[in-house]
Design a protein around this motif. Sequence first.
Motif, mmCIF file in Angstrom:
data_model
loop_
_atom_site.group_PDB
_atom_site.id
_atom_site.type_symbol
_atom_site.label_atom_id
_atom_site.label_comp_id
_atom_site.label_asym_id
_atom_site.label_seq_id
_atom_site.Cartn_x
_atom_site.Cartn_y
_atom_site.Cartn_z
ATOM 1 N N GLU A 1 0.834 -1.207 0.000
ATOM 2 C CA GLU A 1 0.000 0.000 0.000
ATOM 3 C C GLU A 1 0.868 1.256 0.000
ATOM 4 O OE1 GLU A 1 -3.139 2.027 3.034
ATOM 5 O OE2 GLU A 1 -3.416 -0.114 2.613
ATOM 6 N N MET A 2 1.937 1.231 0.800
ATOM 7 C CA MET A 2 2.858 2.366 0.818
ATOM 8 C C MET A 2 3.495 2.569 -0.553
ATOM 9 S SD MET A 2 4.816 1.967 4.479
ATOM 10 C CE MET A 2 5.846 3.384 4.217
ATOM 11 N N LEU A 3 3.872 1.473 -1.208
ATOM 12 C CA LEU A 3 4.469 1.562 -2.535
ATOM 13 C C LEU A 3 3.488 2.161 -3.543
ATOM 14 C CD1 LEU A 3 6.376 -1.824 -2.645
ATOM 15 C CD2 LEU A 3 7.398 0.418 -3.070
ATOM 16 N N GLU A 4 2.231 1.774 -3.449
ATOM 17 C CA GLU A 4 1.206 2.316 -4.350
ATOM 18 C C GLU A 4 1.058 3.822 -4.145
ATOM 19 O OE1 GLU A 4 -0.395 0.725 -6.813
ATOM 20 O OE2 GLU A 4 0.777 -1.051 -6.313
ATOM 21 N N GLU A 5 1.008 4.237 -2.899
ATOM 22 C CA GLU A 5 0.834 5.657 -2.578
ATOM 23 C C GLU A 5 2.058 6.486 -2.946
ATOM 24 O OE1 GLU A 5 -0.191 5.815 1.567
ATOM 25 O OE2 GLU A 5 -2.116 4.783 1.237
ATOM 26 N N ALA A 6 3.240 5.862 -2.918
ATOM 27 C CA ALA A 6 4.490 6.591 -3.161
ATOM 28 C C ALA A 6 5.020 6.363 -4.579
ATOM 29 C CB ALA A 6 5.533 6.180 -2.134
ATOM 30 N N ASN A 7 4.157 5.920 -5.489
ATOM 31 C CA ASN A 7 4.539 5.705 -6.890
ATOM 32 C C ASN A 7 5.713 4.745 -7.064
ATOM 33 O OD1 ASN A 7 2.505 7.391 -7.930
ATOM 34 N ND2 ASN A 7 3.766 9.183 -7.469
ATOM 35 N N GLY A 8 5.737 3.676 -6.270
ATOM 36 C CA GLY A 8 6.690 2.607 -6.499
ATOM 37 C C GLY A 8 8.015 2.676 -5.782
ATOM 38 N N GLU A 9 8.188 3.619 -4.863
ATOM 39 C CA GLU A 9 9.432 3.679 -4.103
ATOM 40 C C GLU A 9 9.137 4.138 -2.687
ATOM 41 O OE1 GLU A 9 13.692 6.017 -4.170
ATOM 42 O OE2 GLU A 9 12.790 5.426 -6.071
ATOM 43 N N VAL A 10 9.638 3.375 -1.719
ATOM 44 C CA VAL A 10 9.392 3.712 -0.322
ATOM 45 C C VAL A 10 10.651 3.431 0.487
ATOM 46 C CG1 VAL A 10 8.452 1.446 0.291
ATOM 47 C CG2 VAL A 10 7.742 3.432 1.572
ATOM 48 N N GLU A 11 10.879 4.255 1.491
ATOM 49 C CA GLU A 11 12.016 4.095 2.390
ATOM 50 C C GLU A 11 11.462 3.777 3.771
ATOM 51 O OE1 GLU A 11 15.334 7.174 3.640
ATOM 52 O OE2 GLU A 11 15.466 6.677 1.491
ATOM 53 N N LEU A 12 11.949 2.687 4.354
ATOM 54 C CA LEU A 12 11.441 2.216 5.643
ATOM 55 C C LEU A 12 12.556 2.152 6.675
ATOM 56 C CD1 LEU A 12 9.664 -0.947 4.228
ATOM 57 C CD2 LEU A 12 8.569 1.235 4.729
ATOM 58 N N LYS A 13 12.191 2.305 7.919
ATOM 59 C CA LYS A 13 13.100 2.050 9.036
ATOM 60 C C LYS A 13 12.618 0.737 9.663
ATOM 61 C CE LYS A 13 14.859 6.511 9.844
ATOM 62 N NZ LYS A 13 16.275 6.525 9.609
ATOM 63 N N ARG A 14 13.485 -0.261 9.624
ATOM 64 C CA ARG A 14 13.132 -1.610 10.051
ATOM 65 C C ARG A 14 12.626 -1.645 11.491
ATOM 66 N NH1 ARG A 14 16.910 -6.658 11.318
ATOM 67 N NH2 ARG A 14 17.838 -5.073 12.615
ATOM 68 N N ASN A 15 13.340 -1.003 12.410
ATOM 69 C CA ASN A 15 12.935 -1.043 13.817
ATOM 70 C C ASN A 15 11.599 -0.352 14.045
ATOM 71 O OD1 ASN A 15 15.156 -2.523 14.609
ATOM 72 N ND2 ASN A 15 16.391 -0.713 15.074
ATOM 73 N N GLU A 16 11.372 0.768 13.376
ATOM 74 C CA GLU A 16 10.096 1.476 13.523
ATOM 75 C C GLU A 16 8.938 0.627 13.009
ATOM 76 O OE1 GLU A 16 10.414 5.301 11.647
ATOM 77 O OE2 GLU A 16 12.056 5.926 12.962
ATOM 78 N N LEU A 17 9.145 -0.024 11.875
ATOM 79 C CA LEU A 17 8.109 -0.879 11.311
ATOM 80 C C LEU A 17 7.839 -2.076 12.224
ATOM 81 C CD1 LEU A 17 6.388 -0.728 8.760
ATOM 82 C CD2 LEU A 17 8.069 -2.159 7.617
ATOM 83 N N ALA A 18 8.901 -2.643 12.796
ATOM 84 C CA ALA A 18 8.745 -3.766 13.724
ATOM 85 C C ALA A 18 7.935 -3.345 14.954
ATOM 86 C CB ALA A 18 10.109 -4.299 14.137
ATOM 87 N N GLN A 19 8.218 -2.150 15.478
ATOM 88 C CA GLN A 19 7.460 -1.659 16.629
ATOM 89 C C GLN A 19 5.994 -1.426 16.261
ATOM 90 O OE1 GLN A 19 9.514 1.837 17.986
ATOM 91 N NE2 GLN A 19 11.031 0.669 19.145
ATOM 92 N N GLN A 20 5.768 -0.872 15.088
ATOM 93 C CA GLN A 20 4.398 -0.582 14.647
ATOM 94 C C GLN A 20 3.548 -1.852 14.582
ATOM 95 O OE1 GLN A 20 4.184 1.704 11.038
ATOM 96 N NE2 GLN A 20 2.023 1.283 10.750
ATOM 97 N N PHE A 21 4.149 -2.961 14.149
ATOM 98 C CA PHE A 21 3.406 -4.212 14.016
ATOM 99 C C PHE A 21 3.647 -5.169 15.175
ATOM 100 C CE2 PHE A 21 3.386 -2.617 9.682
ATOM 101 C CZ PHE A 21 2.049 -2.794 9.368
ATOM 102 N N ASN A 22 4.407 -4.708 16.175
ATOM 103 C CA ASN A 22 4.684 -5.505 17.365
ATOM 104 C C ASN A 22 5.302 -6.863 17.009
ATOM 105 O OD1 ASN A 22 4.796 -5.812 20.140
ATOM 106 N ND2 ASN A 22 2.804 -6.839 20.227
ATOM 107 N N VAL A 23 6.334 -6.805 16.171
ATOM 108 C CA VAL A 23 7.083 -7.999 15.789
ATOM 109 C C VAL A 23 8.571 -7.716 15.977
ATOM 110 C CG1 VAL A 23 5.358 -8.780 14.109
ATOM 111 C CG2 VAL A 23 7.236 -7.318 13.342
ATOM 112 N N VAL A 24 9.382 -8.750 15.900
ATOM 113 C CA VAL A 24 10.827 -8.553 15.977
ATOM 114 C C VAL A 24 11.334 -8.047 14.621
ATOM 115 C CG1 VAL A 24 11.176 -10.249 17.803
ATOM 116 C CG2 VAL A 24 11.265 -10.979 15.427
#
Length: 148
Positions: free
Chosen positions: A13-36
């Motif tokens: 979904e992020m890729l669709e909204e950002a026209n095919g390119e997205v930059e993520l921070k692994r730790n932030e994404l892990a915290q957001q979804f409560n995973v390692v």
Amino acid sequence: MRASDIISAFIMEMLEEANGEVELKRNELAQQFNVVPSQINYVISSRFTPEQGFRIESRRGGGGYIRICRINSDRSAQLMHIINSIGASLSAFDAQVFLKNMYDYGYIDEKVFSLVSAAVSDNTLTEIPQPQRDRIRATLAKALLMRA
């Protein structure tokens, strides 16, 4: 729905909204979804591969990131790239992963997905001794997909 599926859908979904390119921070994404954080690595390495039409860039460290870019190429070139990545041997599990991803990303339709899945299944190849089965499965998958 599994955590991996939810994370993958979120990134798509992020890729669709950002026209095919997205930059993520692994730790932030892990915290957001409560995973390692390794769960994020798994999702990215299994669902956003070059075979599926993505390029991954990453930088480690405090300001590190993971950048996912959709590769814009025509369907037939991408399909050939995927076929060439199969290699000389293909397990039943890997065959289903390849085919499911190809179907999900629109490289093959439902009929091709069903037919090739049936042709390369362990049920179909049951008469072939196990040591040769994965090599024959790879050859069959490539031949059938090249005709798709």
